[in-house]
Design a protein around this motif. Structure first.
Motif, PDB file in Angstrom:
ATOM      1  N   ARG A 105     -11.819   0.530   5.137  1.00  0.00           N
ATOM      2  CA  ARG A 105     -11.672   1.945   5.497  1.00  0.00           C
ATOM      3  C   ARG A 105     -10.207   2.337   5.395  1.00  0.00           C
ATOM      4  O   ARG A 105      -9.320   1.515   5.614  1.00  0.00           O
ATOM      5  CB  ARG A 105     -12.145   2.196   6.925  1.00  0.00           C
ATOM      6  CG  ARG A 105     -13.598   1.994   7.116  1.00  0.00           C
ATOM      7  CD  ARG A 105     -14.129   2.400   8.456  1.00  0.00           C
ATOM      8  NE  ARG A 105     -13.130   2.665   9.475  1.00  0.00           N
ATOM      9  CZ  ARG A 105     -13.400   2.787  10.752  1.00  0.00           C
ATOM     10  NH1 ARG A 105     -14.635   2.640  11.173  1.00  0.00           N
ATOM     11  NH2 ARG A 105     -12.455   3.036  11.624  1.00  0.00           N
ATOM     12  N   ALA A 106      -9.985   3.601   5.085  1.00  0.00           N
ATOM     13  CA  ALA A 106      -8.623   4.119   5.063  1.00  0.00           C
ATOM     14  C   ALA A 106      -8.062   4.113   6.488  1.00  0.00           C
ATOM     15  O   ALA A 106      -8.806   4.195   7.460  1.00  0.00           O
ATOM     16  CB  ALA A 106      -8.618   5.530   4.498  1.00  0.00           C
ATOM     17  N   ARG A 163       0.853  -1.193   0.000  1.00  0.00           N
ATOM     18  CA  ARG A 163       0.000   0.000   0.000  1.00  0.00           C
ATOM     19  C   ARG A 163       0.888   1.242   0.000  1.00  0.00           C
ATOM     20  O   ARG A 163       1.883   1.314   0.701  1.00  0.00           O
ATOM     21  CB  ARG A 163      -0.901   0.039   1.232  1.00  0.00           C
ATOM     22  CG  ARG A 163      -1.909  -1.090   1.288  1.00  0.00           C
ATOM     23  CD  ARG A 163      -2.989  -0.872   0.226  1.00  0.00           C
ATOM     24  NE  ARG A 163      -4.030  -1.864   0.339  1.00  0.00           N
ATOM     25  CZ  ARG A 163      -4.200  -2.866  -0.513  1.00  0.00           C
ATOM     26  NH1 ARG A 163      -3.385  -3.005  -1.514  1.00  0.00           N
ATOM     27  NH2 ARG A 163      -5.182  -3.716  -0.359  1.00  0.00           N
ATOM     28  N   LEU A 164       0.503   2.230  -0.803  1.00  0.00           N
ATOM     29  CA  LEU A 164       1.212   3.498  -0.885  1.00  0.00           C
ATOM     30  C   LEU A 164       0.344   4.572  -0.255  1.00  0.00           C
ATOM     31  O   LEU A 164      -0.839   4.689  -0.577  1.00  0.00           O
ATOM     32  CB  LEU A 164       1.508   3.841  -2.350  1.00  0.00           C
ATOM     33  CG  LEU A 164       2.287   5.121  -2.604  1.00  0.00           C
ATOM     34  CD1 LEU A 164       3.670   5.036  -1.977  1.00  0.00           C
ATOM     35  CD2 LEU A 164       2.398   5.369  -4.097  1.00  0.00           C
ATOM     36  N   GLY A 165       0.916   5.342   0.667  1.00  0.00           N
ATOM     37  CA  GLY A 165       0.169   6.385   1.347  1.00  0.00           C
ATOM     38  C   GLY A 165       0.977   7.668   1.429  1.00  0.00           C
ATOM     39  O   GLY A 165       2.011   7.817   0.778  1.00  0.00           O
ATOM     40  N   LEU A 166       0.508   8.592   2.258  1.00  0.00           N
ATOM     41  CA  LEU A 166       1.149   9.887   2.443  1.00  0.00           C
ATOM     42  C   LEU A 166       1.438  10.128   3.915  1.00  0.00           C
ATOM     43  O   LEU A 166       0.663   9.720   4.775  1.00  0.00           O
ATOM     44  CB  LEU A 166       0.238  11.005   1.932  1.00  0.00           C
ATOM     45  CG  LEU A 166      -0.122  10.972   0.456  1.00  0.00           C
ATOM     46  CD1 LEU A 166      -1.173  12.017   0.160  1.00  0.00           C
ATOM     47  CD2 LEU A 166       1.102  11.203  -0.389  1.00  0.00           C
ATOM     48  N   SER A 217      -7.043   1.103   2.771  1.00  0.00           N
ATOM     49  CA  SER A 217      -7.292  -0.111   3.540  1.00  0.00           C
ATOM     50  C   SER A 217      -6.296  -1.207   3.184  1.00  0.00           C
ATOM     51  O   SER A 217      -5.951  -1.379   2.016  1.00  0.00           O
ATOM     52  CB  SER A 217      -8.707  -0.625   3.246  1.00  0.00           C
ATOM     53  OG  SER A 217      -8.911  -1.883   3.859  1.00  0.00           O
ATOM     54  N   PRO A 218      -5.819  -1.969   4.171  1.00  0.00           N
ATOM     55  CA  PRO A 218      -4.900  -3.062   3.880  1.00  0.00           C
ATOM     56  C   PRO A 218      -5.595  -4.255   3.226  1.00  0.00           C
ATOM     57  O   PRO A 218      -4.940  -5.163   2.744  1.00  0.00           O
ATOM     58  CB  PRO A 218      -4.346  -3.438   5.254  1.00  0.00           C
ATOM     59  CG  PRO A 218      -5.363  -2.985   6.220  1.00  0.00           C
ATOM     60  CD  PRO A 218      -6.009  -1.782   5.608  1.00  0.00           C
ATOM     61  N   PHE A 219      -6.909  -4.248   3.211  1.00  0.00           N
ATOM     62  CA  PHE A 219      -7.667  -5.356   2.625  1.00  0.00           C
ATOM     63  C   PHE A 219      -8.078  -5.032   1.194  1.00  0.00           C
ATOM     64  O   PHE A 219      -8.470  -3.915   0.885  1.00  0.00           O
ATOM     65  CB  PHE A 219      -8.918  -5.657   3.456  1.00  0.00           C
ATOM     66  CG  PHE A 219      -8.596  -6.072   4.859  1.00  0.00           C
ATOM     67  CD1 PHE A 219      -8.148  -7.354   5.126  1.00  0.00           C
ATOM     68  CD2 PHE A 219      -8.708  -5.180   5.908  1.00  0.00           C
ATOM     69  CE1 PHE A 219      -7.829  -7.741   6.414  1.00  0.00           C
ATOM     70  CE2 PHE A 219      -8.391  -5.548   7.203  1.00  0.00           C
ATOM     71  CZ  PHE A 219      -7.948  -6.839   7.453  1.00  0.00           C
TER      72      PHE A 219
END
Length: 82
Positions: free
Chosen positions: A67-68, A23-26, A53-55
């Motif tokens: 959910r985020a 997963r790529l986030g900020l 979400s990891p799923f």
């Protein structure tokens, strides 16, 4: 000094009996550096990170929903400059 830090966040998640997911986030933070002596300074920082979400879609059955993920942090410390 007041510093604004921001950038990408890369995480790997693995649920039981599932393949791992990337997963790529900020991530962003605001840091205050206060001089305490010649090479010593106090650092106070507050930040937040946001990841999807990891799923994957279809991995969760009702009543669960994707959910985020929010992660908040507050740190304090001492920094010695060499």
């Amino acid at each position: 000094r007041l510093l604004l830090r921001a950038g990408p966040l890369l995480e790997s998640w693995k649920a039981l009996d599932e393949e791992s997911e990337i997963r790529l986030g900020l991530h962003g933070a605001l840091a205050l550096h206060v001089p305490l002596g010649l090479k010593l300074e106090g650092v106070l920082s507050a930040g937040a990170a946001l990841m999807p979400s990891p799923f994957a879609e279809g991995q969760l059955e009702p009543p669960f929903e994707r959910r985020a993920l929010w992660r908040r942090s507050i740190t304090a410390g001492l920094q010695y400059r060499l």
